[in-house]
Scaffold this motif. Structure first.
Motif, mmCIF file in Angstrom:
data_model
loop_
_atom_site.group_PDB
_atom_site.id
_atom_site.type_symbol
_atom_site.label_atom_id
_atom_site.label_comp_id
_atom_site.label_asym_id
_atom_site.label_seq_id
_atom_site.Cartn_x
_atom_site.Cartn_y
_atom_site.Cartn_z
ATOM 1 N N ILE A 101 58.070 87.519 34.663
ATOM 2 C CA ILE A 101 58.060 86.789 33.392
ATOM 3 C C ILE A 101 57.690 85.337 33.655
ATOM 4 C CG2 ILE A 101 59.442 85.957 31.458
ATOM 5 C CD1 ILE A 101 61.113 88.434 31.650
ATOM 6 N N GLY A 102 56.701 84.856 32.913
ATOM 7 C CA GLY A 102 56.287 83.471 33.070
ATOM 8 C C GLY A 102 56.414 82.698 31.773
ATOM 9 N N CYS A 103 56.384 81.397 31.869
ATOM 10 C CA CYS A 103 56.411 80.534 30.682
ATOM 11 C C CYS A 103 55.232 80.859 29.767
ATOM 12 C CB CYS A 103 56.340 79.067 31.081
ATOM 13 S SG CYS A 103 57.440 78.572 32.433
ATOM 14 N N ALA A 104 54.090 81.225 30.393
ATOM 15 C CA ALA A 104 52.861 81.480 29.638
ATOM 16 C C ALA A 104 52.997 82.642 28.676
ATOM 17 C CB ALA A 104 51.711 81.749 30.606
ATOM 18 N N ASP A 105 53.902 83.576 28.946
ATOM 19 C CA ASP A 105 54.062 84.733 28.075
ATOM 20 C C ASP A 105 54.471 84.328 26.663
ATOM 21 O OD1 ASP A 105 53.439 86.469 30.193
ATOM 22 O OD2 ASP A 105 55.517 86.461 30.878
ATOM 23 N N CYS A 106 55.133 83.193 26.546
ATOM 24 C CA CYS A 106 55.500 82.667 25.226
ATOM 25 C C CYS A 106 54.665 81.448 24.842
ATOM 26 C CB CYS A 106 56.978 82.289 25.177
ATOM 27 S SG CYS A 106 58.121 83.680 25.191
ATOM 28 N N HIS A 107 54.426 80.563 25.809
ATOM 29 C CA HIS A 107 53.792 79.275 25.495
ATOM 30 C C HIS A 107 52.270 79.297 25.588
ATOM 31 C CE1 HIS A 107 57.587 77.045 25.200
ATOM 32 N NE2 HIS A 107 58.005 77.822 26.180
ATOM 33 N N GLY A 108 51.688 80.429 26.023
ATOM 34 C CA GLY A 108 50.239 80.551 26.041
ATOM 35 C C GLY A 108 49.616 80.272 27.393
ATOM 36 N N ASP A 109 48.402 80.794 27.596
ATOM 37 C CA ASP A 109 47.767 80.708 28.904
ATOM 38 C C ASP A 109 47.383 79.287 29.298
ATOM 39 O OD1 ASP A 109 45.789 80.588 26.972
ATOM 40 O OD2 ASP A 109 44.317 81.714 28.139
ATOM 41 N N ILE A 110 47.198 78.407 28.316
ATOM 42 C CA ILE A 110 46.928 77.005 28.655
ATOM 43 C C ILE A 110 47.963 76.090 27.986
ATOM 44 C CG2 ILE A 110 44.482 77.289 29.131
ATOM 45 C CD1 ILE A 110 43.850 76.251 26.351
ATOM 46 N N GLY A 111 49.148 76.651 27.698
ATOM 47 C CA GLY A 111 50.240 75.853 27.162
ATOM 48 C C GLY A 111 50.049 75.418 25.730
ATOM 49 N N GLN A 112 49.248 76.180 24.970
ATOM 50 C CA GLN A 112 48.929 75.797 23.596
ATOM 51 C C GLN A 112 50.038 76.110 22.608
ATOM 52 O OE1 GLN A 112 47.694 78.347 25.272
ATOM 53 N NE2 GLN A 112 47.022 80.039 23.977
ATOM 54 N N GLY A 113 51.056 76.885 23.035
ATOM 55 C CA GLY A 113 52.146 77.239 22.140
ATOM 56 C C GLY A 113 51.868 78.526 21.385
ATOM 57 N N ASN A 114 52.899 79.083 20.764
ATOM 58 C CA ASN A 114 52.770 80.336 20.022
ATOM 59 C C ASN A 114 53.726 80.286 18.836
ATOM 60 O OD1 ASN A 114 52.800 82.974 19.041
ATOM 61 N ND2 ASN A 114 52.637 83.904 21.067
ATOM 62 N N ILE A 115 53.187 80.005 17.667
ATOM 63 C CA ILE A 115 54.023 79.845 16.486
ATOM 64 C C ILE A 115 54.731 81.136 16.094
ATOM 65 C CG2 ILE A 115 52.164 80.365 14.839
ATOM 66 C CD1 ILE A 115 53.345 78.155 13.035
ATOM 67 N N ASP A 116 54.147 82.295 16.421
ATOM 68 C CA ASP A 116 54.736 83.574 16.048
ATOM 69 C C ASP A 116 56.064 83.844 16.745
ATOM 70 O OD1 ASP A 116 52.688 84.235 14.293
ATOM 71 O OD2 ASP A 116 51.473 85.139 15.882
ATOM 72 N N VAL A 117 56.260 83.242 17.910
ATOM 73 C CA VAL A 117 57.529 83.442 18.617
ATOM 74 C C VAL A 117 58.334 82.148 18.699
ATOM 75 C CG1 VAL A 117 56.642 85.372 19.965
ATOM 76 C CG2 VAL A 117 56.458 83.064 20.884
ATOM 77 N N GLY A 118 57.875 81.138 17.975
ATOM 78 C CA GLY A 118 58.610 79.874 17.947
ATOM 79 C C GLY A 118 58.518 79.072 19.221
ATOM 80 N N ALA A 119 57.453 79.307 20.001
ATOM 81 C CA ALA A 119 57.291 78.588 21.266
ATOM 82 C C ALA A 119 56.366 77.391 21.052
ATOM 83 C CB ALA A 119 56.715 79.504 22.334
ATOM 84 N N PRO A 120 56.833 76.171 21.296
ATOM 85 C CA PRO A 120 55.996 74.994 21.081
ATOM 86 C C PRO A 120 54.946 74.826 22.174
ATOM 87 C CG PRO A 120 58.065 74.347 22.074
ATOM 88 C CD PRO A 120 58.178 75.817 21.781
ATOM 89 N N ALA A 121 53.989 73.965 21.929
ATOM 90 C CA ALA A 121 52.997 73.638 22.948
ATOM 91 C C ALA A 121 53.716 73.032 24.153
ATOM 92 C CB ALA A 121 51.971 72.664 22.391
ATOM 93 N N ALA A 122 53.272 73.417 25.364
ATOM 94 C CA ALA A 122 53.912 72.933 26.589
ATOM 95 C C ALA A 122 52.990 72.054 27.421
ATOM 96 C CB ALA A 122 54.383 74.119 27.428
#
Length: 249
Positions: A101-122
């Motif tokens: 499990i990595g941070c990217a699984d929620c925050h995106g492959d380039i840290g752009q964030g994922n609004i669908d899971v509530g993960a902010p840009a990193a």
């Protein structure tokens, strides 16, 4: 079956002649790496499934949560050792070494964030915000347990992501990317040339044109398993050109 026997078995299966000497040793190592990647992928799928379950329990959506690997356009050749360690954690080991499990699984492959899971840009995260999130400020971050030096590594990698841009690939380049990564010879060109085409067993082939690709298919013994149409060769060349142009920028 011994390792050598396994190699010859695969050679017959792929209808190609086994190589010998140092070349054979390199190819056997590469095959073992593919087997290890397959095992790691299975572990990651199980880990992600567990994360999906936890997300559903707290009422979130997992529709856009997915495994993420380091994209080919990261500046691998200019990254420091600390940034590379942070990259490993960001994509694979946020839940512990080997967790899958990595941070990217929620925050995106380039840290752009994922609004669908509530993960902010990193990408380019501010240190105070980063520390707050890791100290329990976000519910789904509770499974992360990083040592102080590991937190520093991830933070430094996030600063790298701040300056990463996603290349604009057209239809031909996207088709070429799929052939390059998966379809050519049943394993993809990347098996020998690397995901970034900078070379592993084979040479750096970024920017190679259709003529060079066709010539290699005819003259390089290890490419005997690769059969591509003229259209597919053009698509791979378009992708290799995109890799070269992105590297120049």
């Amino acid at each position: 079956m011994t390792g050598l026997g396994y190699f010859h078995y695969l050679s017959r299966l792929l209808k190609c002649r086994p190589v010998s000497g140092p070349r054979q040793h390199e190819t056997r190592i590469r095959m073992q790496q593919h087997k290890n990647i397959s095992r790691r992928t299975q572990r990651r799928k199980a880990a992600i499934a567990s994360l999906f379950f936890g997300l559903s329990i707290i009422g979130g959506s997992n529709a856009a949560l997915a495994e993420m690997d380091p994209p080919w356009f990261l500046p691998h050749d200019t990254m420091t050792e600390q940034e590379k360690r942070g990259m490993q954690i960001y994509y694979y080991d946020a839940g512990g070494v080997g967790s899958g499990i990595g941070c990217a699984d929620c925050h995106g492959d380039i840290g752009q964030g994922n609004i669908d899971v509530g993960a902010p840009a990193a990408s380019g995260a501010i240190r105070s915000t980063f520390d707050t999130m890791l100290s329990g400020g976000a519910e789904l971050m509770n499974f992360i347990d990083l040592k102080p030096n590991e937190k520093d590594d991830v933070f430094e990698f996030l600063q790298v992501l701040r300056y990463v841009t996603r290349p604009n690939l057209g239809q031909a380049e996207m088709e070429g990317k799929k052939i390059y990564e998966e379809l050519a010879g049943g394993v993809g060109c990347q098996a020998c040339h690397g995901m970034d085409a900078m070379g592993v067993i084979g040479p750096d082939i970024r920017g190679k044109d259709p003529v060079a690709i066709l010539e290699a298919m005819k003259t390089v013994p290890d490419m005997g398993i690769v059969e591509l149409t003229e259209l597919q060769v053009d698509q791979v060349a378009a992708y290799l050109r995109a890799l070269h142009e992105h590297e120049e920028h």
